[in-house]
Each structure stands twice: as structure tokens, then as C-alpha cells.
Design a protein around this motif. Structure first.
Motif, mmCIF file in Angstrom:
data_model
loop_
_atom_site.group_PDB
_atom_site.id
_atom_site.type_symbol
_atom_site.label_atom_id
_atom_site.label_comp_id
_atom_site.label_asym_id
_atom_site.label_seq_id
_atom_site.Cartn_x
_atom_site.Cartn_y
_atom_site.Cartn_z
ATOM 1 N N VAL A 167 -7.684 -4.411 -5.163
ATOM 2 C CA VAL A 167 -7.633 -4.835 -3.759
ATOM 3 C C VAL A 167 -6.896 -3.751 -2.994
ATOM 4 O O VAL A 167 -5.736 -3.470 -3.297
ATOM 5 C CB VAL A 167 -6.921 -6.195 -3.624
ATOM 6 N N LEU A 168 -7.587 -3.115 -2.048
ATOM 7 C CA LEU A 168 -6.989 -1.961 -1.379
ATOM 8 C C LEU A 168 -7.081 -2.064 0.130
ATOM 9 O O LEU A 168 -8.015 -2.656 0.674
ATOM 10 C CB LEU A 168 -7.684 -0.680 -1.844
ATOM 11 N N SER A 169 -6.084 -1.451 0.790
ATOM 12 C CA SER A 169 -6.090 -1.358 2.245
ATOM 13 C C SER A 169 -5.973 0.104 2.630
ATOM 14 O O SER A 169 -5.731 0.962 1.776
ATOM 15 C CB SER A 169 -4.936 -2.174 2.818
ATOM 16 N N GLY A 170 -6.142 0.377 3.910
ATOM 17 C CA GLY A 170 -6.020 1.752 4.383
ATOM 18 C C GLY A 170 -7.360 2.470 4.389
ATOM 19 O O GLY A 170 -8.374 1.923 3.972
ATOM 20 N N ASP A 171 -7.311 3.732 4.863
ATOM 21 C CA ASP A 171 -8.547 4.498 5.027
ATOM 22 C C ASP A 171 -8.974 5.176 3.736
ATOM 23 O O ASP A 171 -8.201 5.903 3.127
ATOM 24 C CB ASP A 171 -8.336 5.576 6.099
ATOM 25 N N GLY A 193 -10.612 -3.314 1.931
ATOM 26 C CA GLY A 193 -10.785 -4.172 3.103
ATOM 27 C C GLY A 193 -11.333 -5.533 2.705
ATOM 28 O O GLY A 193 -10.935 -6.087 1.687
ATOM 29 N N ALA A 194 -12.253 -6.060 3.506
ATOM 30 C CA ALA A 194 -12.792 -7.394 3.233
ATOM 31 C C ALA A 194 -13.855 -7.316 2.143
ATOM 32 O O ALA A 194 -14.622 -6.363 2.081
ATOM 33 C CB ALA A 194 -13.388 -7.986 4.502
ATOM 34 N N PRO A 195 -13.910 -8.326 1.258
ATOM 35 C CA PRO A 195 -14.904 -8.347 0.184
ATOM 36 C C PRO A 195 -16.324 -8.439 0.738
ATOM 37 O O PRO A 195 -16.541 -9.009 1.806
ATOM 38 C CB PRO A 195 -14.567 -9.604 -0.602
ATOM 39 N N ASP A 241 -11.056 -11.971 -5.432
ATOM 40 C CA ASP A 241 -10.373 -13.032 -4.696
ATOM 41 C C ASP A 241 -9.796 -14.033 -5.690
ATOM 42 O O ASP A 241 -9.935 -15.239 -5.535
ATOM 43 C CB ASP A 241 -11.376 -13.733 -3.776
ATOM 44 N N GLU A 289 -8.579 -8.729 -11.939
ATOM 45 C CA GLU A 289 -7.184 -8.782 -11.505
ATOM 46 C C GLU A 289 -6.895 -10.097 -10.791
ATOM 47 O O GLU A 289 -7.623 -10.467 -9.868
ATOM 48 C CB GLU A 289 -6.826 -7.610 -10.588
ATOM 49 N N ALA A 333 -2.622 7.131 9.423
ATOM 50 C CA ALA A 333 -2.559 5.692 9.160
ATOM 51 C C ALA A 333 -2.213 5.389 7.707
ATOM 52 O O ALA A 333 -2.643 4.403 7.132
ATOM 53 C CB ALA A 333 -3.883 5.013 9.543
ATOM 54 N N GLU A 362 -1.021 1.981 6.435
ATOM 55 C CA GLU A 362 -1.935 0.857 6.206
ATOM 56 C C GLU A 362 -2.299 0.704 4.738
ATOM 57 O O GLU A 362 -2.784 -0.337 4.304
ATOM 58 C CB GLU A 362 -3.223 1.055 7.031
ATOM 59 N N LYS A 363 -2.054 1.770 3.968
ATOM 60 C CA LYS A 363 -2.364 1.731 2.538
ATOM 61 C C LYS A 363 -1.608 0.607 1.840
ATOM 62 O O LYS A 363 -2.051 0.082 0.830
ATOM 63 C CB LYS A 363 -2.004 3.086 1.933
ATOM 64 N N LEU A 386 -0.540 -2.289 3.294
ATOM 65 C CA LEU A 386 -0.683 -3.620 3.907
ATOM 66 C C LEU A 386 -1.142 -4.667 2.895
ATOM 67 O O LEU A 386 -0.797 -5.844 2.990
ATOM 68 C CB LEU A 386 -1.667 -3.565 5.079
ATOM 69 N N LYS A 387 -1.916 -4.236 1.899
ATOM 70 C CA LYS A 387 -2.410 -5.198 0.896
ATOM 71 C C LYS A 387 -1.291 -5.778 0.051
ATOM 72 O O LYS A 387 -1.493 -6.765 -0.660
ATOM 73 C CB LYS A 387 -3.492 -4.564 0.029
ATOM 74 N N ARG A 427 0.351 -9.762 0.065
ATOM 75 C CA ARG A 427 -0.803 -10.281 -0.675
ATOM 76 C C ARG A 427 -1.533 -11.427 0.006
ATOM 77 O O ARG A 427 -2.747 -11.432 0.122
ATOM 78 C CB ARG A 427 -0.354 -10.738 -2.073
ATOM 79 N N TRP A 466 -2.817 -10.461 3.521
ATOM 80 C CA TRP A 466 -3.971 -9.581 3.383
ATOM 81 C C TRP A 466 -5.227 -10.401 3.066
ATOM 82 O O TRP A 466 -6.289 -10.195 3.613
ATOM 83 C CB TRP A 466 -3.720 -8.548 2.286
ATOM 84 N N ARG A 473 -7.272 -8.277 5.759
ATOM 85 C CA ARG A 473 -8.436 -7.518 5.306
ATOM 86 C C ARG A 473 -9.614 -7.635 6.276
ATOM 87 O O ARG A 473 -10.559 -6.869 6.178
ATOM 88 C CB ARG A 473 -8.834 -7.972 3.902
ATOM 89 N N ASN A 474 -9.550 -8.600 7.181
ATOM 90 C CA ASN A 474 -10.625 -8.745 8.168
ATOM 91 C C ASN A 474 -10.303 -8.081 9.506
ATOM 92 O O ASN A 474 -11.095 -8.145 10.431
ATOM 93 C CB ASN A 474 -10.911 -10.227 8.410
#
Lengths: 291, 170
Positions: A33-37, A176-178, A200, A287, B67, B70-71, B73-74, B77, B80, B85-86
Motif C-alpha cells: 500500500v503506497l502513497s506519493g508520486d 493510491g486508491a485500489p 484492503d 499484507e 511532494a 506524501e510518500k 501519508l499511507k 493507515r 489512508w 487514497r482517494n
């Protein structure tokens, strides 16, 4: 004698693509599960006893590292088994190339950058035949593709038993979103069709999956779920279950962590000739996150 | 110079004293650790079944180049999963920089923002904190909206958060 038998069993286990007999083959992503660019993941791939420790052999993957320099995955002098073919599917269904591949004594490793938002699937799928027979009183084994069988097995082979093997190993990763695109089953072999999205999963919650054989719900699939980290546990902590008549399985995750899910199905009806038995297996590294 | 003042006056008049109000105070505790980074914090409202209703604040490192902040932010938990995540960060009115040790107040009322459209019912205020090379903590405070009388709810964090206090006024 004992050693020979052990090596034979091991060789067989390792050659049966991704077979769980005695050993476990797996891929372990650095994150699911990852965020960011455009984040990166790094993935280890190995065949081992304990989960998820690389302590036995690397998983040989085509294009990952110098395979000719790497251990064959068996006794000295063994002919290396064919390298597995890895597919990396992006959320839009396109294929990505793994980067920075390397193979070592105990593990293979590669990176994937995730350019799009959504769910990615890493998959290694195999299909082949396994034959047992005797020739001049000697027991023999053969493994290969269906179109090679006729050439490989002598005409005077006795007690010939041919098994069709299907195996599939998967890892899911979401930036991001699944999304759903990569979750679509291929319709070949044993597959997991998520009801609960595989990125999820949360401790204490139940996840539902449907097992499919050749795209149709498969009843009575044996499913085993083992939490990683068993090197430091006295008990395996295995969750065992079976798919119901509609192929459904429900798993309640006891705690957060990486889990290894394995599903197997053996059938002897409606098997395509020349095989008389069929063995299909599926495994995934999942996970489970904390509440 | 003039505009913010006028705007401030305007919103003062727009929110009459009779408006139902929510005052929230969130404490970021001082921690005795060798390497301290300010925590990422998300504050949101959820309905029954932990359904996400509205984000109130997300404090994260939004000044890092590319940015890069933002890495992580997840690591918030639950936030996110339920919301982050949306979203396309940063989000106006919600995103903010990480906060130093101290107590921070959030004021909301039913004349504007998420409370304006909040249907009557039972909710939970959720505060989640995650700290680089540190831990994570999630706290929930149940409340009913709109409030029938003055009410104060509070909960004490154990390791990443201090006292969280929610004051409701009808």
C-alpha cells in the motif's frame, strides 16, 4: 540412499513449478500500500522453508540477474530448471519491466516503479506435464510441455502416469486508491478472484475470495494461510480452510503482517489427455494492516 | 491587508452565536526519544460502521521537494484507507503542516464546513497519528450530532497523542 531420495524429492519439488512440496516459493514486496508520486517497490523472491526468510534457494526468474552464475536449485551438477516467467501488470493492464534485477545465493531481487495510481499484479504462472514411467525396470520422471511429451517418452515406457500441473504465484500492490483491472482472472489454472480487495486487508476483519479453476468456481480447494515470521514462533499458526460449493473462502486475519496463502486442488475427472490427473496450485503473499 | 479582516468579520456575522459548535483540542505530547520528528496527524469524522464522513485536518510534511512528504501519508493507515487514497493532496482547508509539541484547537460550527451538511446521528471523531521512526496511535471519541446540551468528551493517548478533548455546544 537416503540422500539420493532426498535430493530427488527436492529436485522434484523445485522443478514442479512453484510447488509447495517441502518448500515454499514466494515473492515478498517491500510494501503493498503506497502513497506519493510514482513510488517504488523492491521485491525478494525465494524458495525457502521459513516465511519469509531467504535460506535455501533463489527463485529463478527469466531476466532477473545472471541466471547462469546462480545456483541451479539442487545438488551440484543438476541441470538448472527453466527460469520462471514474471509478469508485472500495471493498473491499465499494460506490462512493466522489472528493474535492478539480481540473483544471489539465497534470493532473487528486483524493483518496480509504479507510474500509475491503482493496483498492480506480479504473477508467475506455469503449466506443464509431469510423467512417471519405467523403462527397462528403471523408474523415470519427465517434465515439460504437452507438445514435447510424445518425443520425450520412449514408446516402450511402462506404467506411464501423466499429471497436468498448473501453478500460479501472485503479489498485489496498490499505489493510491485500489483498482480492479488486474484482478480479472485469466481463466487458466487455479486462480483467486477477490471479493475483498487483496490490498484492503486489515487485522480482525474477514476477507472473502473465490477460487476458480479455468475460470469457474472451484469447490473443495484446500487453502492454507500462514503468517510470516515463523522462524521466531514455536507454532506455525496455520489457518486451514476449504472453498465451499461456490468456490468461496473467508479468512479472518488474526493480526497484522505478511501472510502466505496457498491453495491446492487435485482432480482426476475431466482431465485433458494424455494426463489422467491434474494438480493445480495457487499462492499469494498478502499484507494485512493494523486497525 | 484589508481583505482578511473583512473576511474575518464576514464569517463572524455569518456564524451567529446560536450555531451549534464543535471545539476540538488535540495534544501532541513531548516524547523522550533520541530522534524526534513531528507526527503526521489526520482528524476525521466517521459514521456507523466506521464509514468515513468528512476530513477535518491532515497535518503532514507538505514542504518537502517533489511532494516527497506524501510518500508517508499511507502510514496514517486507517485514514489512508478511509479517505487519503482517494484524495489529490494537498486539499484546501484540510491540509496543513506538521505541528510541534503543544495543544492545538479546531473550531467548527454548523454554519460552514463539514458540519453544515452533517445529518443528525451518531458519529465518532477519529484522530490518528504516525511518527517517522516512531509509533502510530489512533483514538476515537463518540458523539451525537446535533448536540442537545453542552457536552465534553475526552480521551487520553498513550504514546503518540496526548489528551484529545471534544466540546459540543447546541
Amino acid at each position: 540412499m537416503k540422500m539420493t531420495y532426498k535430493w530427488a524429492a527436492l529436485t522434484l519439488a523445485l522443478c514442479l513449478p512453484l510447488s509447495a512440496q517441502a518448500h515454499r516459493a514466494w515473492m515478498l514486496p517491500s510494501a503493498t500500500v503506497l502513497s506519493g508520486d510514482e513510488p517504488w517497490i523492491s521485491v525478494d523472491a525465494a524458495v525457502s522453508n521459513d516465511l519469509f526468510y531467504f535460506e535455501h534457494f533463489p527463485l529463478r526468474i527469466a531476466g532477473i540477474g545472471a541466471l547462469d552464475q546462480a545456483p541451479a536449485g539442487g545438488p551440484p551438477g543438476m541441470r538448472p530448471r527453466p527460469a520462471a516467467v514474471l509478469q508485472v501488470l500495471a493498473p491499465d493492464g499494460s506490462q512493466l519491466q522489472p528493474r535492478n534485477g539480481a540473483i544471489g545465493r539465497y534470493r532473487s531481487t528486483f524493483d518496480v516503479q509504479l507510474p500509475l495510481k491503482g493496483t498492480y499484479k506480479l504473477a508467475i504462472a506455469n503449466q506443464g506435464l509431469f510423467a512417471r514411467y519405467s523403462e527397462n525396470g528403471e523408474n523415470k520422471r519427465w517434465m515439460g510441455k504437452a507438445d514435447e511429451l510424445a518425443k520425450a517418452i520412449p514408446a516402450d515406457a511402462k506404467d506411464l502416469v501423466v499429471t497436468q500441473n498448473d501453478s500460479r504465484m501472485e503479489v498485489f500492490v496498490t499505489s493510491g486508491a485500489p483498482s480492479e483491472t488486474v484482478l480479472k482472472p485469466t481463466g487458466k489454472g487455479l486462480e483467486l478472484k477477490p471479493v475483498t480487495h487483496p490490498n484492503d486487508l486489515f487485522a480482525g476483519e474477514a476477507a472473502t475470495f473465490i477460487f476458480l479453476l479455468d475460470g469457474k468456481p472451484a469447490a473443495d480447494v484446500e487453502v492454507s494461510v500462514i503468517p510470516g515470521g515463523n522462524r521466531y514462533r514455536d507454532q506455525l499458526g496455520e489457518i486451514k480452510t476449504r472453498s465451499d460449493a461456490n468456490g468461496h473462502v473467508s479468512i479472518t486475519w488474526p493480526s497484522p503482517g505478511m501472510y502466505w496463502l496457498e491453495a491446492e486442488l487435485s482432480i482426476s475427472e475431466n482431465v485433458a489427455k494424455p494426463a489422467t490427473e491434474r494438480r493445480a496450485s495457487y499462492s499469494a503473499t498478502l499484507e494485512v494492516l493494523p486497525q | 491587508m484589508r481583505k482578511p479582516l473583512l473576511y474575518g468579520l464576514g464569517s463572524l456575522f455569518a456564524a451567529p452565536a446560536l450555531a451549534a459548535e464543535m471545539s476540538l483540542s488535540v495534544e501532541i505530547p513531548r516524547l523522550d526519544v533520541a530522534e524526534y520528528h513531528r507526527p503526521y496527524v489526520a482528524i476525521w469524522l466517521e459514521g456507523s460502521g466506521q464509514q468515513h464522513v468528512a476530513d477535518l485536518a491532515v497535518w503532514y510534511d507538505l514542504k518537502l521537494a517533489d511532494a516527497e512528504g506524501e510518500k508517508w501519508l499511507k502510514d496514517l493507515r486507517q485514514w489512508w484507507r478511509r479517505s487519503g487514497r482517494n484524495l489529490q493532496m494537498p486539499v484546501d482547508g484540510i491540509s496543513g503542516a506538521t505541528r510541534a509539541v503543544g495543544t492545538y484547537a479546531l473550531q467548527l460550527n454548523d454554519q460552514q464546513g463539514p458540519l453544515k451538511t452533517l445529518a443528525a446521528g451518531d458519529y465518532q471523531l477519529v484522530v490518528e497519528a504516525a511518527r517517522e521512526v516512531g509509533g502510530r496511535e489512533l483514538l476515537r471519541l463518540p458523539f451525537s450530532w446535533p448536540p442537545q446540551q453542552n457536552r465534553t468528551e475526552s480521551v487520553q493517548g498513550q504514546h503518540e497523542l496526548g489528551a484529545i478533548t471534544l466540546e459540543l455546544k447546541p
